[in-house]
Design a protein around this motif. Structure first.
Motif, mmCIF file in Angstrom:
data_model
loop_
_atom_site.group_PDB
_atom_site.id
_atom_site.type_symbol
_atom_site.label_atom_id
_atom_site.label_comp_id
_atom_site.label_asym_id
_atom_site.label_seq_id
_atom_site.Cartn_x
_atom_site.Cartn_y
_atom_site.Cartn_z
ATOM 1 N N LEU A 187 -1.450 -9.282 1.252
ATOM 2 C CA LEU A 187 -2.584 -8.366 1.191
ATOM 3 C C LEU A 187 -2.420 -7.220 0.205
ATOM 4 C CD1 LEU A 187 -3.387 -8.032 5.020
ATOM 5 C CD2 LEU A 187 -4.544 -9.476 3.329
ATOM 6 N N THR A 188 -1.273 -7.095 -0.457
ATOM 7 C CA THR A 188 -1.050 -5.901 -1.269
ATOM 8 C C THR A 188 -0.975 -6.200 -2.765
ATOM 9 O OG1 THR A 188 1.368 -6.037 -1.078
ATOM 10 C CG2 THR A 188 0.190 -4.780 0.611
ATOM 11 N N LEU A 189 -1.327 -5.193 -3.545
ATOM 12 C CA LEU A 189 -1.158 -5.184 -4.990
ATOM 13 C C LEU A 189 -0.049 -4.196 -5.330
ATOM 14 C CD1 LEU A 189 -4.907 -4.863 -6.111
ATOM 15 C CD2 LEU A 189 -3.654 -6.944 -5.470
ATOM 16 N N ALA A 190 0.758 -4.529 -6.325
ATOM 17 C CA ALA A 190 1.800 -3.613 -6.808
ATOM 18 C C ALA A 190 1.228 -2.824 -7.977
ATOM 19 C CB ALA A 190 3.036 -4.389 -7.232
ATOM 20 N N LEU A 191 1.091 -1.501 -7.814
ATOM 21 C CA LEU A 191 0.442 -0.667 -8.828
ATOM 22 C C LEU A 191 1.384 0.424 -9.330
ATOM 23 C CD1 LEU A 191 -3.109 -0.308 -7.230
ATOM 24 C CD2 LEU A 191 -2.246 -2.076 -8.786
ATOM 25 N N ARG A 192 1.023 0.981 -10.478
ATOM 26 C CA ARG A 192 1.907 1.944 -11.130
ATOM 27 C C ARG A 192 1.943 3.282 -10.402
ATOM 28 N NH1 ARG A 192 4.406 1.368 -15.642
ATOM 29 N NH2 ARG A 192 3.145 -0.462 -16.153
ATOM 30 N N ARG A 193 0.809 3.687 -9.853
ATOM 31 C CA ARG A 193 0.757 4.968 -9.153
ATOM 32 C C ARG A 193 -0.340 4.915 -8.101
ATOM 33 N NH1 ARG A 193 -1.295 5.479 -14.110
ATOM 34 N NH2 ARG A 193 0.735 6.103 -14.911
ATOM 35 N N GLN A 194 -0.230 5.785 -7.124
ATOM 36 C CA GLN A 194 -1.222 5.836 -6.057
ATOM 37 C C GLN A 194 -2.479 6.560 -6.544
ATOM 38 O OE1 GLN A 194 0.408 6.909 -2.291
ATOM 39 N NE2 GLN A 194 -1.562 7.544 -1.417
ATOM 40 N N GLY A 216 -6.547 0.787 0.535
ATOM 41 C CA GLY A 216 -5.640 1.415 1.480
ATOM 42 C C GLY A 216 -5.398 0.490 2.668
ATOM 43 N N PRO A 217 -4.336 0.751 3.424
ATOM 44 C CA PRO A 217 -3.385 1.858 3.256
ATOM 45 C C PRO A 217 -2.410 1.620 2.110
ATOM 46 C CG PRO A 217 -2.682 0.418 5.023
ATOM 47 C CD PRO A 217 -4.026 -0.094 4.595
ATOM 48 N N TRP A 218 -1.727 2.708 1.708
ATOM 49 C CA TRP A 218 -0.711 2.656 0.667
ATOM 50 C C TRP A 218 0.679 2.601 1.311
ATOM 51 C CZ3 TRP A 218 -1.437 2.619 -4.678
ATOM 52 C CH2 TRP A 218 -2.757 2.801 -5.113
ATOM 53 N N THR A 219 1.573 1.848 0.693
ATOM 54 C CA THR A 219 2.976 1.809 1.099
ATOM 55 C C THR A 219 3.827 1.843 -0.162
ATOM 56 O OG1 THR A 219 2.946 -0.615 1.119
ATOM 57 C CG2 THR A 219 2.551 0.505 3.216
ATOM 58 N N HIS A 268 2.323 0.219 -3.324
ATOM 59 C CA HIS A 268 1.571 -0.986 -3.005
ATOM 60 C C HIS A 268 0.352 -0.578 -2.178
ATOM 61 C CE1 HIS A 268 5.340 -2.897 -4.160
ATOM 62 N NE2 HIS A 268 4.783 -4.080 -4.044
ATOM 63 N N VAL A 269 -0.752 -1.309 -2.384
ATOM 64 C CA VAL A 269 -1.978 -0.968 -1.677
ATOM 65 C C VAL A 269 -2.719 -2.238 -1.285
ATOM 66 C CG1 VAL A 269 -3.444 -0.825 -3.743
ATOM 67 C CG2 VAL A 269 -4.025 0.526 -1.712
ATOM 68 N N ALA A 287 -11.106 2.361 -12.083
ATOM 69 C CA ALA A 287 -10.551 3.438 -12.910
ATOM 70 C C ALA A 287 -9.533 4.239 -12.105
ATOM 71 C CB ALA A 287 -11.671 4.356 -13.391
ATOM 72 N N GLY A 288 -8.405 4.539 -12.737
ATOM 73 C CA GLY A 288 -7.354 5.299 -12.091
ATOM 74 C C GLY A 288 -6.242 4.452 -11.521
ATOM 75 N N LEU A 289 -6.456 3.118 -11.415
ATOM 76 C CA LEU A 289 -5.429 2.223 -10.907
ATOM 77 C C LEU A 289 -4.928 1.321 -12.034
ATOM 78 C CD1 LEU A 289 -6.910 1.142 -7.452
ATOM 79 C CD2 LEU A 289 -5.426 3.088 -7.988
#
Length: 231
Positions: free
Chosen positions: A94-101, A108-111, A118-119, A216-218
């Motif tokens: 269920l999660t994506l690995a991203l550069r920043r929150q 969400g949620p973020w971990t 990850h979100v 935008a922003g992710l």
């Protein structure tokens, strides 16, 4: 290809035999080296892994099942062995690995895993992704081959009670594979794996592809493209 496309669409997974040769599997085992623990993340930062993820043979496997250009966005190396033998309960990816929150509605949620944010995105984002699991060893019930509940990728995100209910109603499939085979899998497909009961390794190079644009922003942490390979 037509039957595989239909099987992937209806069941959520499909096995493709002989994507890598035995010699290539041995070469990748040597190149990736030993694993400390269950696995290693962030492998698209390695040019050889990024080049494989962007190779025509993998992109040709993935492209027919996505509605836009497939882009590799995460690679993980798993090595289930007598020294690292774990049980994976039934779950969806269920999660994506991203550069920043970032504060984006619906995300969400973020971990944080290994220092990487990850979100969980809305389900439609996950439906535009496909995972390729490259088997570097033979995999069967004795060394923790993946088990799946066919068709559950069509049910969007599931609660713990829904997962428990589906386990009682949907017959599971064991994804046995030979070294060099590739398992194509939708992230929302319910899957699990048992502990190994043998001294054999079960090494898998797991590569995730996305055919979507992030809000935008992710930004992807590991996104691989031709420029990243040539640098």
């Amino acid at each position: 290809m037509t039957s595989m496309t239909q099987h992937l669409a209806t069941e959520g997974f499909a096995l493709v035999p002989g994507v890598l040769s035995c010699a290539e599997c041995s070469g990748w085992i040597t190149a990736l080296g030993p694993v400390d623990g269950a696995g290693r993340r962030g492998l698209l930062a390695q040019p050889d892994v990024a080049a494989l993820a962007l190779s025509p043979r993998l992109l040709d496997l993935v492209r027919p099942h996505l509605f836009a250009k497939p882009v590799p966005v995460r690679a993980i190396y798993f090595d289930k062995s007598p020294d690292a033998n774990w049980l994976v309960p039934w779950h969806q990816d269920l999660t994506l690995a991203l550069r920043r929150q970032g504060d984006v509605p619906g995300f969400g949620p973020w971990t944080v895993k290994d220092g990487v944010p990850h979100v969980q995105p809305p389900a439609p984002y996950l439906q535009r992704m496909l995972t390729v699991r490259l088997h570097l060893d033979d995999a069967d019930e004795t060394n923790g081959a993946l088990r799946v509940l066919p068709g559950t990728h069509l049910m969007e995100k599931l609660t713990a009670s829904q997962i428990q209910d589906l386990r009682t109603r949907v017959p599971e499939s064991l994804c046995t594979a030979s070294a060099g085979d590739a398992l194509l899998m939708r992230p929302l497909l319910l899957h699990a794996s048992g502990r190994s009961t043998t001294d054999r390794h079960r090494r898998v190079l797991h590569i995730e592809y996305a055919a979507l644009s992030l809000p935008a922003g992710l930004e992807w942490t590991e996104k691989a493209d031709q420029q990243s390979v040539s640098e």
